[in-house]
Enzyme design. Structure first.
Site, mmCIF file in Angstrom:
data_model
loop_
_atom_site.group_PDB
_atom_site.id
_atom_site.type_symbol
_atom_site.label_atom_id
_atom_site.label_comp_id
_atom_site.label_asym_id
_atom_site.label_seq_id
_atom_site.Cartn_x
_atom_site.Cartn_y
_atom_site.Cartn_z
ATOM 1 N N GLU A 183 28.745 6.926 52.409
ATOM 2 C CA GLU A 183 29.767 6.143 51.898
ATOM 3 C C GLU A 183 29.528 5.000 51.017
ATOM 4 O O GLU A 183 29.804 3.722 51.011
ATOM 5 C CB GLU A 183 30.203 5.113 53.536
ATOM 6 C CG GLU A 183 30.565 5.909 54.515
ATOM 7 C CD GLU A 183 30.734 5.331 55.793
ATOM 8 O OE1 GLU A 183 30.492 4.010 55.671
ATOM 9 O OE2 GLU A 183 31.510 5.903 56.616
ATOM 10 N N GLU A 254 32.938 12.187 59.757
ATOM 11 C CA GLU A 254 33.011 11.190 60.626
ATOM 12 C C GLU A 254 34.269 10.839 61.214
ATOM 13 O O GLU A 254 35.164 10.110 60.861
ATOM 14 C CB GLU A 254 32.299 9.819 60.309
ATOM 15 C CG GLU A 254 30.827 9.858 59.973
ATOM 16 C CD GLU A 254 30.172 8.561 59.899
ATOM 17 O OE1 GLU A 254 30.782 7.583 60.154
ATOM 18 O OE2 GLU A 254 29.070 8.593 59.363
#
Length: 813
Positions: A183, A254
């Protein structure tokens, strides 16, 4: 670095060769999916982190995931767990990642390895070892040579460990996918011109390690080829911008099955229906071929592994709860979804893709191969039920739902129609610790300036001082007064918790909150004539796990004032940790190094250790400590920390964020187990209990508009079955299942008709078959599993002309 320059020079060649590599065992990809041994795959993955459970739990967790339709187990690699001290490595016990991956392989599943090495994951310091801070000139996660040297060194070590054990698919192992970074796009702008070169370097470094499997970067829209950009979040079916190349597949790394919880907040719950809707939308809209549930099993943040303010229990609302038990209906509903999608896998992976409007908020995503095989996803994005016509046939679509038609004709699954049972956990007290004779206590000494050996002319920064060897740092100062005075004490902190003492007597506490850690303690105190000792215990509840420039984050006291006189630049004494920690009095050996006293023998003030012994409860049910009567601290069983507790930091509703703390069976001996509690406040150990956790009730609610289990859909494709058999197979049913070694002992409620409410709160409606309970008892009592068909022939028809529902609530014993 010379190695990096070589990697960059060969990068273009790697780009050209990666996707067309067809060596046996290699994993490649195209715009539709990952390609394993030459075959495209639709893959469902589940995150299970090896250190958040025990090796004894791993086989059961993996088996339950497989039974739930999971193809891949995803895990991070936890750098600061394995290399806590620079150059010293630990891959034993819960840290044994090799054994974990081999167990996944033994059960026939694949692995996604998220090396990071920054992982966030609500893990202390985002998985980075604290010793990185001591490297001169280091800036984490940027185009910074000191950091890149350490990151490459660690990544290479892990890759070569996997290669040496032949764990990559290219070597015959289960690892089909690896991740570098995590991320990064969320913080990249903070590094300005140092961000983009770091992304390119990280991709080149990872690809250059030649694992034979693809690499991904999650939430990195500009992931350099051949690294695949992937989506994270709850709504990737709506938020994903898509692969950044037509030759890359749509992967969701995710899909948050709930969300992590912090002290002071209540849990954020996510329904099985919403998860299934977003998965189906991602697959339909983006031709998604890989979806990972984060978490599939969250487990426990043992010891001090949780990041700042994060509770010890991790993603308990996942399909497998903290203890490894199936959580219904989430597990069962997703299992049905996986089966339905797999029925449509051939058109999904090989067919043409078209989108047809069925209404203002309704669409059909259609996949069809040249042979005519067809699959469709009928989407209703609206807040109301909708009637649509698709390929000249009518369909009813519940609000915010997706129907999956594996043959473009028959609905096999609808995301809003939950057939799976709901289950209710219960906590049964097995042992009470309510006798003063069972407990002993040890009072932590409050240090003063004279008995601390470390000195500073300013308030030392906590993380730099403790090196994460303890949550605690003592600050002490001597203050001389000409007379007895009443003074205003103000302490400003950038830590998490503060306990203040004047002349060894407790005067007050204060704490911050998640994402708002700075706070102040203001207290009126009495200072005596002569020399006074001020002692402050600063506590961290985990280290930060995210954000740019993590190496600059600080903790500890910021300013101390007495009557507005700033003492911060005075001479301070400080000490890392508590004496009980240094002596390890939570172990059998360490416990004998101090003199324990009878419970209640010392003054009623914070900072005490409590000790008792207990025998392991019979059976195999998960067990947990009920610490609802305690304040804040840490719990140890046989020398192993089961995590921090913080009962006094309650939710807005006035409830603890966590009450029960998991004690893995693997931590226990048959008899004589040592339980030690470090209590910072004034908790009451006499109300602590050891409880068994089990599924005590199972409930099913199914109407005539529900679908039968997906496995029954297969019957329609089987030859030589007459219409009567097909129709019977296609009728909905309530299916109940108790945990192993338990049977249905009592039917608490049963109604065929129009019962009101749901499995949490129900009652008989205006239409009710009087024989409902008798029929269900006949089918279910004494059995572990039972299935009750919604049949008017069996229940009668108490109200002709209306759609019927069957609601059954049963007790497992």
């Amino acid at each position: 670095m010379e190695m990096v320059r070589v990697l960059l020079c060969s990068f273009a060649l790697l780009l050209m060769s990666f996707a067309c590599n067809s060596d046996a065992g290699d994993v490649t990809y195209d715009g539709r999916s990952l390609i394993i041994n030459g075959e495209r795959k639709v893959l469902f993955s589940g995150s299970i982190h090896y250190p958040r459970s025990t090796p004894e739990m791993w086989p059961s967790l993996i088996a339950k995931a497989k039974e739930g339709g999971i193809d891949v187990i995803q895990t991070y690699v936890f750098w600061n767990l394995h290399e806590r001290q620079q150059g010293k490595f630990d891959f034993s016990g819960r840290n044994d990642i090799i054994s974990f991956i081999k167990e996944v392989q033994n059960q026939g599943l694949y692995v996604t390895l998220r090396i990071g090495p920054f992982i966030e994951s609500e893990w202390t310091y985002g998985g980075l070892p604290i010793w990185l801070r001591d490297i001169p000139g280091i800036v984490y996660r940027s185009d910074n040579e000191p950091f890149k040297i350490e990151m490459e060194k660690w990544t290479t070590r892990i890759v070569y460990m996997m290669k040496s054990e032949k764990l990559y698919a290219s070597l015959g192992g289960p690892i089909i996918l690896s991740q570098i970074e995590n991320e990064y796009k969320m913080i990249e702008p903070a590094f300005h011109e140092r961000g983009p070169p770091y992304v390119r370097w990280a991709a080149a470094m990872a690809v250059g390690l030649q694992t034979g499997v693809p690499w991904v970067m999650c939430k990195q829209d500009d992931a350099p080829d051949p690294v695949i950009n992937t989506c994270n979040g709850m709504k990737c079916g709506e938020t994903f911008t898509g692969p950044n190349s037509p030759n890359k597949p749509a992967l969701w790394t995710e899909n948050w099955t709930s969300q992590y919880q912090v002290y002071g907040d209540k849990p954020l719950l996510r329904s099985a229906e919403d998860i299934a809707y977003q998965v189906a939308l991602f697959i339909a809209k983006f031709r998604g071929s890989y979806v990972n549930y984060y978490m599939y099993h969250g487990g426990t943040n043992f010891g001090r592994s949780a990041s700042a303010f994060v509770i010890t229990s991790y993603y308990d609302e996942a399909p497998l709860d903290e203890y490894g038990s199936v959580r219904q209906p989430k597990w069962g509903h997703l299992k049905e979804l996986h089966a339905a999608v797999k029925l449509a896998s051939n058109p999904l992976l090989s067919g043409g893709h078209t989108n047809v409007s069925l209404g203002e908020l309704q669409d059909a995503y259609v996949f069809q191969v040249k042979s005519g095989e067809c699959a469709a996803f009928l989407v209703n994005k609206g807040p109301k039920d909708a009637s649509v016509v698709f390929q000249n046939s009518p369909y009813q679509l519940p609000r915010k739902s997706i129907s999956i038609l594996p043959d473009c004709k028959t609905v096999a699954f609808n995301t809003a129609k939950v057939n799976a049972q709901q289950s209710t956990r219960s906590w049964q007290v097995t042992q009470k610790f309510d006798s003063t004779e069972r407990w002993e206590e040890y009072k932590e000494a409050i240090p003063n300036f004279d008995n601390t050996v470390s000195r500073a002319n300013t308030l030392p920064e906590q993380l730099f001082t403790t090196k994460d060897e303890s949550d605690y740092l003592w600050y002490t100062i001597s203050l001389k007064q000409d007379s007895n005075t009443q003074s205003k004490l103000v302490v400003q902190s950038r830590g998490h918790v503060l306990h203040a003492f004047v002349n060894g007597v407790f005067v007050g506490s204060a704490h911050g909150r998640h994402r708002n850690e700075r706070f102040s303690l203001e207290q009126t105190v009495i200072l005596n004539k002569g020399v006074n000792s001020l002692s402050f215990l600063s506590a961290m509840v985990g280290l930060p796990d995210s954000g740019a420039y993590l190496e600059r984050r600080v903790g500890g006291l910021r300013k101390v004032l007495i009557e507005e006189r700033d003492l911060s630049k005075n001479s301070w004494g400080y000490r890392v940790g508590l004496s009980g920690e240094k002596l390890e009095i939570y172990t059998d050996a360490g416990s004998s190094k101090v003199e324990w006293n009878k419970l209640g023998s010392s003054a009623n003030q914070p900072l005490k250790w409590f000790k008792t012994h207990f025998d392991a409860p019979a059976g195999n049910d998960p067990i947990a400590l009920n610490l609802g009567s305690m304040g804040k601290g840490e719990a140890f069983v046989n020398g192993q920390s089961i995590g921090r507790y913080w009962v006094l930091f309650q939710t807005p509703e006035g409830k603890p964020s966590q009450t029960w703390y998991h004690v893995p069976r693997a931590f226990l001996k048959p008899t004589g187990n040592l339980l030690v509690l470090l209590e910072e406040e004034n908790g009451d150990p006499l109300k602590v209990s050891l409880d068994k956790i089990s599924v005590a009730q199972v409930c099913g609610l199914v109407s005539e508009t529900h679908l039968p289990p997906v496995v029954k859909w297969l019957g329609l494709k089987t030859q030589n079955q007459n219409n009567t058999r097909k129709n019977r197979d296609r009728r909905p049913k309530v299916q109940l299942s108790c945990p192993p070694k338990r049977n249905i002992s009592k039917v608490l409620f049963a109604s065929f008709g129009n019962p009101s409410g749901d499995c949490q709160n129900y009652s008989t409606g205006s239409c009710h078959s009087s024989i409902s309970t008798a029929i269900v008892e006949q089918v279910c009592i004494g059995k572990r599993r039972c299935s009750i068909l919604l049949s008017k022939n069996r229940f009668g028809d108490p109200c002709p002309g209306i759609s019927k529902t069957l609601l059954v609530d049963a007790q497992c014993t």
